[in-house]
Design a protein around this motif. Structure first.
Motif, PDB file in Angstrom:
ATOM      1  N   VAL A  68       0.835  -1.199   0.000  1.00 58.51           N
ATOM      2  CA  VAL A  68       0.000   0.000   0.000  1.00 58.51           C
ATOM      3  C   VAL A  68       0.869   1.249   0.000  1.00 58.51           C
ATOM      4  O   VAL A  68       1.766   1.390   0.839  1.00 58.51           O
ATOM      5  CB  VAL A  68      -0.937   0.024   1.228  1.00 58.51           C
ATOM      6  CG1 VAL A  68      -1.930   1.173   1.109  1.00 58.51           C
ATOM      7  CG2 VAL A  68      -1.668  -1.302   1.374  1.00 58.51           C
ATOM      8  N   ALA A  69       0.597   2.148  -0.929  1.00 57.43           N
ATOM      9  CA  ALA A  69       1.305   3.422  -0.958  1.00 57.43           C
ATOM     10  C   ALA A  69       0.920   4.252   0.260  1.00 57.43           C
ATOM     11  O   ALA A  69      -0.232   4.260   0.683  1.00 57.43           O
ATOM     12  CB  ALA A  69       0.964   4.180  -2.242  1.00 57.43           C
ATOM     13  N   GLY A  70       1.887   4.937   0.825  1.00 56.31           N
ATOM     14  CA  GLY A  70       1.589   5.814   1.950  1.00 56.31           C
ATOM     15  C   GLY A  70       2.230   5.351   3.244  1.00 56.31           C
ATOM     16  O   GLY A  70       2.842   4.283   3.329  1.00 56.31           O
ATOM     17  N   ASP A  71       2.057   6.165   4.251  1.00 51.28           N
ATOM     18  CA  ASP A  71       2.666   5.940   5.556  1.00 51.28           C
ATOM     19  C   ASP A  71       1.707   5.173   6.454  1.00 51.28           C
ATOM     20  O   ASP A  71       0.548   5.554   6.619  1.00 51.28           O
ATOM     21  CB  ASP A  71       3.006   7.297   6.180  1.00 51.28           C
ATOM     22  CG  ASP A  71       3.761   7.167   7.486  1.00 51.28           C
ATOM     23  OD1 ASP A  71       3.980   6.026   7.932  1.00 51.28           O
ATOM     24  OD2 ASP A  71       4.126   8.214   8.051  1.00 51.28           O
ATOM     25  N   ARG A  72       2.184   4.093   7.065  1.00 54.71           N
ATOM     26  CA  ARG A  72       1.341   3.278   7.943  1.00 54.71           C
ATOM     27  C   ARG A  72       0.754   4.104   9.091  1.00 54.71           C
ATOM     28  O   ARG A  72      -0.344   3.818   9.575  1.00 54.71           O
ATOM     29  CB  ARG A  72       2.161   2.111   8.504  1.00 54.71           C
ATOM     30  CG  ARG A  72       1.351   1.152   9.362  1.00 54.71           C
ATOM     31  CD  ARG A  72       2.256   0.152  10.056  1.00 54.71           C
ATOM     32  NE  ARG A  72       2.847  -0.787   9.132  1.00 54.71           N
ATOM     33  CZ  ARG A  72       2.306  -1.970   8.833  1.00 54.71           C
ATOM     34  NH1 ARG A  72       1.163  -2.321   9.361  1.00 54.71           N
ATOM     35  NH2 ARG A  72       2.923  -2.785   8.004  1.00 54.71           N
ATOM     36  N   ASP A  73       1.468   5.144   9.533  1.00 55.46           N
ATOM     37  CA  ASP A  73       0.984   5.943  10.660  1.00 55.46           C
ATOM     38  C   ASP A  73      -0.335   6.646  10.349  1.00 55.46           C
ATOM     39  O   ASP A  73      -1.070   7.023  11.262  1.00 55.46           O
ATOM     40  CB  ASP A  73       2.034   6.988  11.057  1.00 55.46           C
ATOM     41  CG  ASP A  73       3.288   6.346  11.638  1.00 55.46           C
ATOM     42  OD1 ASP A  73       3.196   5.194  12.102  1.00 55.46           O
ATOM     43  OD2 ASP A  73       4.353   6.995  11.615  1.00 55.46           O
ATOM     44  N   SER A  74      -0.629   6.840   9.062  1.00 61.40           N
ATOM     45  CA  SER A  74      -1.870   7.526   8.691  1.00 61.40           C
ATOM     46  C   SER A  74      -3.049   6.571   8.558  1.00 61.40           C
ATOM     47  O   SER A  74      -4.176   7.012   8.322  1.00 61.40           O
ATOM     48  CB  SER A  74      -1.675   8.275   7.365  1.00 61.40           C
ATOM     49  OG  SER A  74      -1.430   7.360   6.304  1.00 61.40           O
TER      50      SER A  74
END
Length: 398
Positions: A43-49
């Protein structure tokens, strides 16, 4: 007991049952793949979000992917926007092409799956193609498919024209340049895949044919409410529009409702009525217009859309741009509400005007259709029931 094979699903958004249109389509893919496979999500993006996921989330593992934007890459993007033909030299010139700066995630994934059978690789959206190609090189025997959803070049052209009509000329020119870039890239995609998926079958004729390539229509699907509420019997007539408002086609639709439809309704509809608009990320200018327009109830977010549909009599889909198939139209069908839509709003759906929805284009046609549904309850119920039955038969998630 033999372990199920692995499927790798590459997606730009975290699949969620109640998210955006992309998140819903990704969720449908995740559910499909998880029936016969152990799914690893990239998944593209930061896990924190990401939100906290339930214990029964249908993926064995999630691999976040960070897209690095270096100074050199920024210059390439600017050059690509100025000279779209540079996309013929390298996809790195495409303005929003996803480019991964590290192979560490792929190496960790490969180590985790050592000795496993990777049977399927599905890449969701064209701009993630480079990552899919890297995975296909590591797992050459896997069935490799790309879900385009829609044709980026055609959708971006349509969206850019919507921006132009609203006077957002810089965004329009940027969008048209990006559309040219994607058109050049789309000429070669058929060579790399066994299967391409599209939400609307109309888009297939714009793709180059290749022996051995399968182009399949995978329509958007949604979850049906368990018991959709019947049409309200009292209170003012409720009109409803739902959409993310920083997307130019949705902003254009809302501006049409506020500046063209409402003045027309004020002179043609004698009974009390109210227009509800639900959507996040409205610009400051659009928020001001919403506040200053009488008979409009604007809500940026709601916890439960079911209640908003239950309080509404008619769903409006005045879209003049976009691509793929429109989830807002299917949501209106699913909640058993009569839908009034432009041709763009029902694009790619197997619908007939006068049976499943009422067709309209300009403010006069929308107003006339609203009056017809408001004054003829049997017509409203017939249209609502036909749309709901079609959605249940062809566009409902199992």
């Amino acid at each position: 007991m033999t372990s199920r094979p692995v499927a790798l699903f590459v997606t730009p958004v975290l699949p969620l049952p109640g998210g955006s249109g992309r998140a819903l389509r990704a969720w449908d893919w995740l559910q499909t793949l998880s029936r016969d496979h152990r799914v690893h999500l990239l998944v593209a993006g930061d896990r924190d979000s990401w939100p906290t996921l339930p214990a029964d989330y249908p993926a064995e593992a999630l691999w976040p992917l960070a897209d690095g934007v270096s100074t050199t890459r920024r210059y390439r993007r600017l050059a690509g926007l100025s000279l779209p033909l540079l996309a013929l030299c390298s996809r790195r010139f495409v303005s929003d092409w996803q480019q991964w700066t590290s192979t560490s995630t792929l190496e960790a994934l490969e180590a985790r799956l050592a000795g496993e059978t990777v049977q399927r690789i599905v890449v969701f959206r064209l701009y993630l193609q480079d990552l899919g190609t890297a995975l296909a090189a590591r797992y050459p025997h896997a069935d490799y498919a790309l879900d385009l959803d829609d044709l980026e070049s055609r959708t971006r052209t349509s969206v850019a024209l919507a921006s132009w009509r609203m006077g957002q000329y810089r965004d329009a020119l940027r969008g048209l340049s990006t559309a040219i870039q994607y058109r050049l890239v789309e000429r070669d995609i058929a060579r790399q895949y066994r299967t391409l998926y599209l939400a609307a079958s109309d888009d297939a004729r714009h793709l180059p044919a290749r022996p051995g390539l399968s182009i399949a229509c995978r329509p958007n699907r949604i979850a049906l409410p368990a018991t959709p509420a019947g049409l309200p019997c009292d209170g003012p007539l409720g009109l409803l529009f739902v959409g993310t408002l920083n997307y130019p086609p949705n902003e254009e639709a809302v501006r049409f409702l506020l500046t063209r439809l409402i003045p027309r309704l004020s002179t043609t509809l004698t009974s009390p009525w109210r227009l509800r608009i639900i959507g996040r990320h409205a610009s400051t200018a659009l928020q001001a217009l919403l506040r200053d327009t009488p008979q409009v109830e604007f809500t940026a977010e709601v916890g439960d859309l079911d209640d908003s549909y239950a309080r509404s009599h008619i769903v409006l889909v005045p879209l003049f741009a976009g691509g793929g198939t429109k989830l807002k139209t299917l949501e209106g069908f699913a909640h058993r509400r009569p839908v009034i839509s432009t041709r763009q709003g029902v694009r790619g759906l197997a619908v007939t005007s006068g049976e499943h929805y009422l067709a309209a284009h300009g403010a006069e046609e929308f107003a006339a259709s609203i009056v017809a549904l408001a004054t003829r309850r049997e017509l409203a119920e017939r249209i609502a029931n036909a749309g709901w039955a079609l959605c249940r038969q062809q566009y409902a998630r199992p």
